[in-house]
Each structure stands twice: as structure tokens, then as C-alpha cells.
Design an enzyme around this catalytic site. Structure first.
Site, PDB file in Angstrom:
ATOM      1  N   ASP A 161       8.042  -6.140  -3.791  1.00 36.51           N
ATOM      2  CA  ASP A 161       9.418  -5.685  -3.991  1.00 36.51           C
ATOM      3  C   ASP A 161      10.359  -6.494  -3.120  1.00 36.51           C
ATOM      4  O   ASP A 161       9.954  -7.027  -2.085  1.00 36.51           O
ATOM      5  CB  ASP A 161       9.537  -4.191  -3.669  1.00 36.51           C
ATOM      6  CG  ASP A 161       9.035  -3.867  -2.263  1.00 36.51           C
ATOM      7  OD1 ASP A 161       9.868  -3.799  -1.349  1.00 36.51           O
ATOM      8  OD2 ASP A 161       7.816  -3.682  -2.085  1.00 36.51           O
ATOM      9  N   GLU A 214      -5.386  -2.308  -3.668  1.00 34.50           N
ATOM     10  CA  GLU A 214      -5.451  -3.670  -3.141  1.00 34.50           C
ATOM     11  C   GLU A 214      -6.892  -4.083  -2.830  1.00 34.50           C
ATOM     12  O   GLU A 214      -7.249  -5.256  -2.932  1.00 34.50           O
ATOM     13  CB  GLU A 214      -4.618  -3.780  -1.864  1.00 34.50           C
ATOM     14  CG  GLU A 214      -3.145  -3.447  -2.049  1.00 34.50           C
ATOM     15  CD  GLU A 214      -2.428  -3.184  -0.734  1.00 34.50           C
ATOM     16  OE1 GLU A 214      -1.187  -3.172  -0.743  1.00 34.50           O
ATOM     17  OE2 GLU A 214      -3.108  -2.978   0.294  1.00 34.50           O
TER      18      GLU A 214
END
Length: 274
Positions: A232, A44
Site C-alpha cells: 500500500d 506471507e
């Protein structure tokens, strides 16, 4: 050197109170200068390191000796940006995710860098029941914990640790960003107990750091905002770990774009203009 003024015990005059208030207001109107980004995973962090052309701090003087925490820093437009990544676990070599590492690096970064603003950026699970889809990017309006269960009056509220994040109404409007509540715990999966607590928190998002960062920022009176991209669907059909790994790289690109837009909006503005 002039001698110290004698403390007479007298209350300040009305004029002195006005002067102090004016100085405080002037401070809040100062454009944001130093930003600390707390990002828990290297995947990230690195796209933003490249985007803002940040350099890794190799002198090892900012943090205690031996910790794996990594600081990237540089100048972007009018902002001094410090991206803090907790680094790899010294024994296992995986990203140091979770609330403990997030709390520690947030505290150490605030003490060392005295930022005007903290941005906790990263990925999160989302709930389709709340309208979240993979790739959506949210600004968190509120944060709370879902796995600190202390069933004793008042201690239960402390365990949940619910708090609102720093208000950014202008930023949300200008960038047309989604807004939702964030619930934090130290597990990637979701137990039945966690699910009940997340529902009670009215959360759209689930992560492993946000509420911990918020706690430290609140403790030390530093404004903090939370940019979370959905990897998700927690209440979906696919196993969370499988879906998370499958989407991590692609969703990180969406996170990179959103954080860049947020930073561009922040540049040149005061806190009360966010």
C-alpha cells in the site's frame, strides 16, 4: 581428563593472538549454513513454506509450551532453513503481528537455532514521495522506530533505535534490488506524530516488525537482512487498510519470488560475500 591450565595472569603471546585472529577470520569465511526467516503473517509465510518444501515442527520442543509460534524447517540446496511464524493470537485468532511478537520469536529462535543469518521478510507500506509503488520489493538499508517517543535527551535516541542493517552490497548489485530505509511502529495507520517521525527517519517503507527484529539481532550479534514488498502507498489516496487487504495476495507473490532469489544468492556464500 587433563587438569585445567593454571591462570598465570600473563598476557598471551603474539603467536597466540595471531592464532585466535586466524580462527576468528576462518569462522567468518565459513559458508552460511543455518538461516532463520521471521515472517509475521501466515499469508506471507505459506508460499515460502511450499517453495522451499519446509515441514512444520510438531514436536513442540523448540519453543515454550503454550505459545502459538510455528516453525517450518527443511533443507534447501546447502542451507538449513527455519521459517518462524508467530502464529495466531490465542484469544482472537488473528496473526500475531507487531513488535512484541516479532521480538519474542526472534530471540527464541536465535537462542534455540543459533543461525548464521536472519531474514525478516514481509509486506510494508511504501511512500510514493520516495519512489515506492505497489509490488516493489526492497532491501532495507536502515531501520528505526517511529512510535517510541521519549522526549528526554539520549532516551529520545534510544526510542528511535536507528541502526544500519547488515551490508549486502553484492546481493543488491547482483539482484538489482531497490534499497530504502524502513520505519517500524505498532499501528497500521499513521498518526500525525508518526508521520513526522517517519519523515525524520527518512523512510521509504513502513512496517510493524522490522526494527524490533533488528534490535534483537543486534543485541545477540546475529546478522539480519530485511526484504519488504510494498502492499500500500501510505501517502496515497486510498485508505491504508483497504489497499493493504486488496493487494496482499498479489504482492506476496512478488515477495515470494524476491526471497527465493535472495536465498539462492546466499547459498554457498560466506557472510562477507553478501
Amino acid at each position: 581428563m587433563a587438569p585445567p591450565e593454571e591462570n598465570t595472569g600473563e598476557l598471551p603471546s603474539a603467536e597466540e593472538v595471531v592464532d585466535v585472529a586466524a580462527g576468528s577470520e576462518k569462522a567468518t569465511r565459513k559458508p552460511i549454513s543455518t538461516v532463520v526467516m521471521v515472517i509475521s503473517m501466515q499469508t506471507e509465510a505459506l508460499p515460502l513454506v511450499n517453495k522451499f518444501q519446509l515441514s512444520e515442527d510438531h514436536d513442540g520442543l523448540l519453543f515454550p509450551k503454550g505459545v502459538p509460534w510455528v516453525r517450518y524447517h527443511g533443507k534447501y540446496r546447502d542451507l538449513n532453513i527455519n521459517l518462524i511464524w508467530p502464529g495466531k493470537d490465542l484469544s482472537l485468532g488473528v496473526d500475531s503481528v507487531g513488535t512484541v511478537s516479532a521480538s519474542l520469536v526472534t530471540y527464541a529462535s536465535i537462542m534455540a537455532l543459533k543461525p548464521d543469518l536472519i531474514i525478516n521478510a514481509g509486506t510494508a507500506g511504501g511512500f510514493k514521495a520516495k519512489g515506492a509503488s505497489v509490488g516493489d520489493v526492497y532491501l532495507a538499508s536502515d531501520v528505526a522506530f517511529h512510535d517510541r517517543r521519549i522526549p528526554i535527551p539520549v532516551f529520545d535516541l534510544y526510542g528511535i533505535g536507528a541502526r544500519s542493517t547488515f551490508s549486502t552490497a553484492n546481493l543488491v548489485k547482483e539482484l538489482d534490488m531497490k534499497v530504502g530505509k524502513l520505519s517500524t511502529g505498532d499501528s497500521l495507520d499513521m498518526s500525525p506524530h508518526d508521520e513526522g517521525a517517519i519523515l525524520a527517519n527518512d523512510a521509504t517503507l513502513k512496517d510493524m516488525e522490522g526494527a524490533a527484529v533488528a534490535y534483537v539481532a543486534d543485541l545477540l550479534s546475529v546478522p539480519a537482512i530485511f526484504v519488504k514488498a510494498v502492499t500500500d502507498i501510505v501517502d496515497g489516496e486510498k485508505p491504508t487498510a483497504e489497499e493493504f487487504l486488496q493487494n496482499l495476495v498479489a504482492v506476496t507473490a512478488a515477495l515470494d519470488q524476491a526471497v527465493t532469489q535472495v536465498v539462492d544468492f546466499i547459498n554457498g556464500r560466506c557472510l562477507d560475500e553478501l
